[in-house]
Design a protein around this motif. Sequence first.
Motif, mmCIF file in Angstrom:
data_model
loop_
_atom_site.group_PDB
_atom_site.id
_atom_site.type_symbol
_atom_site.label_atom_id
_atom_site.label_comp_id
_atom_site.label_asym_id
_atom_site.label_seq_id
_atom_site.Cartn_x
_atom_site.Cartn_y
_atom_site.Cartn_z
ATOM 1 N N GLY A 129 -4.834 12.294 -8.960
ATOM 2 C CA GLY A 129 -4.353 11.669 -7.724
ATOM 3 C C GLY A 129 -5.401 10.749 -7.106
ATOM 4 N N GLN A 130 -6.676 11.107 -7.279
ATOM 5 C CA GLN A 130 -7.759 10.296 -6.730
ATOM 6 C C GLN A 130 -7.834 8.941 -7.431
ATOM 7 O OE1 GLN A 130 -10.362 11.654 -4.340
ATOM 8 N NE2 GLN A 130 -8.541 12.850 -3.926
ATOM 9 N N ALA A 171 -4.054 8.924 5.792
ATOM 10 C CA ALA A 171 -3.633 8.118 4.631
ATOM 11 C C ALA A 171 -2.778 6.933 5.091
ATOM 12 C CB ALA A 171 -2.865 8.988 3.641
ATOM 13 N N SER A 202 0.830 -1.196 0.000
ATOM 14 C CA SER A 202 0.000 0.000 0.000
ATOM 15 C C SER A 202 0.862 1.241 0.000
ATOM 16 C CB SER A 202 -1.020 -0.009 1.130
ATOM 17 O OG SER A 202 -0.407 -0.355 2.332
ATOM 18 N N MET A 203 0.327 2.263 -0.645
ATOM 19 C CA MET A 203 1.149 3.442 -0.908
ATOM 20 C C MET A 203 0.624 4.660 -0.161
ATOM 21 S SD MET A 203 2.237 4.990 -4.579
ATOM 22 C CE MET A 203 4.001 4.890 -4.850
ATOM 23 N N VAL A 204 1.564 5.464 0.323
ATOM 24 C CA VAL A 204 1.240 6.745 0.932
ATOM 25 C C VAL A 204 1.836 7.814 0.019
ATOM 26 C CG1 VAL A 204 1.594 8.217 2.947
ATOM 27 C CG2 VAL A 204 1.211 5.765 3.249
ATOM 28 N N PHE A 205 0.965 8.739 -0.429
ATOM 29 C CA PHE A 205 1.383 9.699 -1.456
ATOM 30 C C PHE A 205 1.838 11.024 -0.856
ATOM 31 C CE2 PHE A 205 -1.726 6.894 -3.352
ATOM 32 C CZ PHE A 205 -1.220 6.632 -4.607
ATOM 33 N N ALA A 238 -3.552 2.280 -6.836
ATOM 34 C CA ALA A 238 -2.531 1.815 -5.896
ATOM 35 C C ALA A 238 -3.133 0.885 -4.844
ATOM 36 C CB ALA A 238 -1.861 3.004 -5.229
ATOM 37 N N TYR A 239 -4.430 0.999 -4.599
ATOM 38 C CA TYR A 239 -5.053 0.143 -3.597
ATOM 39 C C TYR A 239 -5.735 -1.075 -4.202
ATOM 40 C CZ TYR A 239 -3.465 2.851 0.195
ATOM 41 O OH TYR A 239 -2.624 3.421 1.098
ATOM 42 N N ARG A 271 -5.141 4.386 6.257
ATOM 43 C CA ARG A 271 -5.725 3.717 5.089
ATOM 44 C C ARG A 271 -4.776 2.643 4.562
ATOM 45 N NH1 ARG A 271 -7.110 6.940 -0.485
ATOM 46 N NH2 ARG A 271 -4.899 7.444 -0.372
ATOM 47 N N ALA A 272 -3.483 2.973 4.544
ATOM 48 C CA ALA A 272 -2.497 2.005 4.058
ATOM 49 C C ALA A 272 -2.410 0.801 5.000
ATOM 50 C CB ALA A 272 -1.134 2.673 3.921
ATOM 51 N N ASN A 315 -3.841 12.189 -1.270
ATOM 52 C CA ASN A 315 -4.798 11.521 -2.165
ATOM 53 C C ASN A 315 -5.849 10.716 -1.435
ATOM 54 O OD1 ASN A 315 -3.460 12.622 -4.279
ATOM 55 N ND2 ASN A 315 -2.417 10.756 -4.922
ATOM 56 N N LEU A 316 -6.273 11.209 -0.284
ATOM 57 C CA LEU A 316 -7.465 10.602 0.321
ATOM 58 C C LEU A 316 -8.634 10.899 -0.609
ATOM 59 C CD1 LEU A 316 -7.047 11.570 4.084
ATOM 60 C CD2 LEU A 316 -6.926 9.279 3.120
ATOM 61 N N ALA A 327 -4.766 6.806 -6.459
ATOM 62 C CA ALA A 327 -4.930 6.150 -5.166
ATOM 63 C C ALA A 327 -5.777 4.885 -5.331
ATOM 64 C CB ALA A 327 -5.579 7.101 -4.169
#
Lengths: 256, 238
Positions: free
Chosen positions: B129-130, A162, A96-99, B136-137, A165-166, A103-104, B133
């Motif tokens: 970006g939305q 975020a 999982s990625m944190v930007f 990416a998930y 979330r990850a 980007n929530l 995300a």
Amino acid sequence: MVDTPLPLEVRNLKKRFGSNEVLKGLSLQAHQGDVITLIGASGSGKSTFLRCMNLLEQPNEGELIVHGETIRFKETRHGREPADWQQVVNMRAKLSMVFQNFNLWAHMTLLENVIEAPVHVLKKPRKEAIEHGRALLDRVGLLERADYYPMQMSGGQQQRGAIARALAMDPEVMLFDEPTSALDPELVGDVLKVMRDLAKEGRTMIVVTHEMAFAKDVSSQVMYLHQGMVEEAGPPAEVLGNPRSERLKQFLAPKH
Amino acid sequence: MIDLQGYGPRLLEGALVTIELALLSLVVAIFLGLLTASAKMSRSWLLHKIGTLYTTVIRGVPDLVLMLLLFFGGQIGINMVTDWLYDRFGIDIFININEFVAGVITIGLIFGAYMGETFRGAFLAVDSGQIEAGRAYGMSEALMFRRIRFPQMMRHALPGLSNNWMVLLKTTALVSIIGLTDMVRVAAEASKATHEPFTFLIPVAVIYLLIASVSEWIFARLQKRYNVGFGEADEWNN
């Protein structure tokens, strides 16, 4: 001893944008509990390298092995592409990625953001996901913000959200793409603290960052990239404490 | 009260036809619009060309001409096929284009092109970006469409959608030309018979206005709903 597969391995990864080769054969091995920080000037390719790991960017060459599973590619007229998108989807659910810009998802509350992928991608029961999600929000100090929308929160809160979330994905590896670069200086500390705690509990993390103190204290390995190549890599005490190349010395020198 | 001279019930029936026609056409138009927007944004050269051809033709030809073309031309086309089937295989079928269906298809086709442009702009306005995300998930394209793209696109699309709907509603008046008894046709017949055009046309205008007002109210509610999370932060901070 049982031979457990590495959470993430990258072999000889190359990436071109047009005729410009931005990654010139990068490799990386992340063992369970490793914290690998990628440092380098902007344009060194560190973010692109990270984004190739979960295929947000398509590498032109190289191998990607996630928890022992090699991602398959095929050549198309648009270039090299994953051969099996379902495999990619499964792989991404493990990383999982944190930007940088959080980007929530803007149309969902914080809690909805945290349970979204567990419920719809991992097919976790909603009730269980909410319970887990609330525990994670509590952990990053945001439980009372569960019903807020991202726009109602500060950057630091959004980034900690975020991270929750990850974590909700129970990921094999967490990828951080300059997680503190878009934050006001006074908000950076809270986010770094959460990340330090994650490292302490043995999370496998790959972190692109400009925070040298974090890289020095927390990482098990530091990779210094320059123009798409690894210039120096190794334990932080070596790379950051005793840099060999003139360029890295320059890079680490205090800026005036 | 206005004396509708016994035309009241027929006028109401006509109003119902107008509403049904408009709503069904809207469904067709939204569906075609989403398809067209996807085609025009797709990487496929062919789909892109088809989408562009569709919107160019529809937007360049008057609605009335399209409607006549589809209704009469369509009937001739179908007759040619059924004649051929009879000559060749002895299969005897007769298909008569129903005015209502023809109306829905034509109006749906016309407004599908406009909706396509509205949706395309709205999809492109969603912050990348939305979407990233979502990728990416581990979301599939279909899941991402349902959970992220569509709900976030709607706030950009609704103003255009509402505008298209108002024009669509008024375009339904054209179907009286192909013989469908909507409220405009009833009013026109009644006016001719009684020589009192205002008695019938004013109620018709009022009914259109009423439908339009209700629509505006619904669109305002929808806009509010899809703006949640995007408005000024002050709106909900307590």
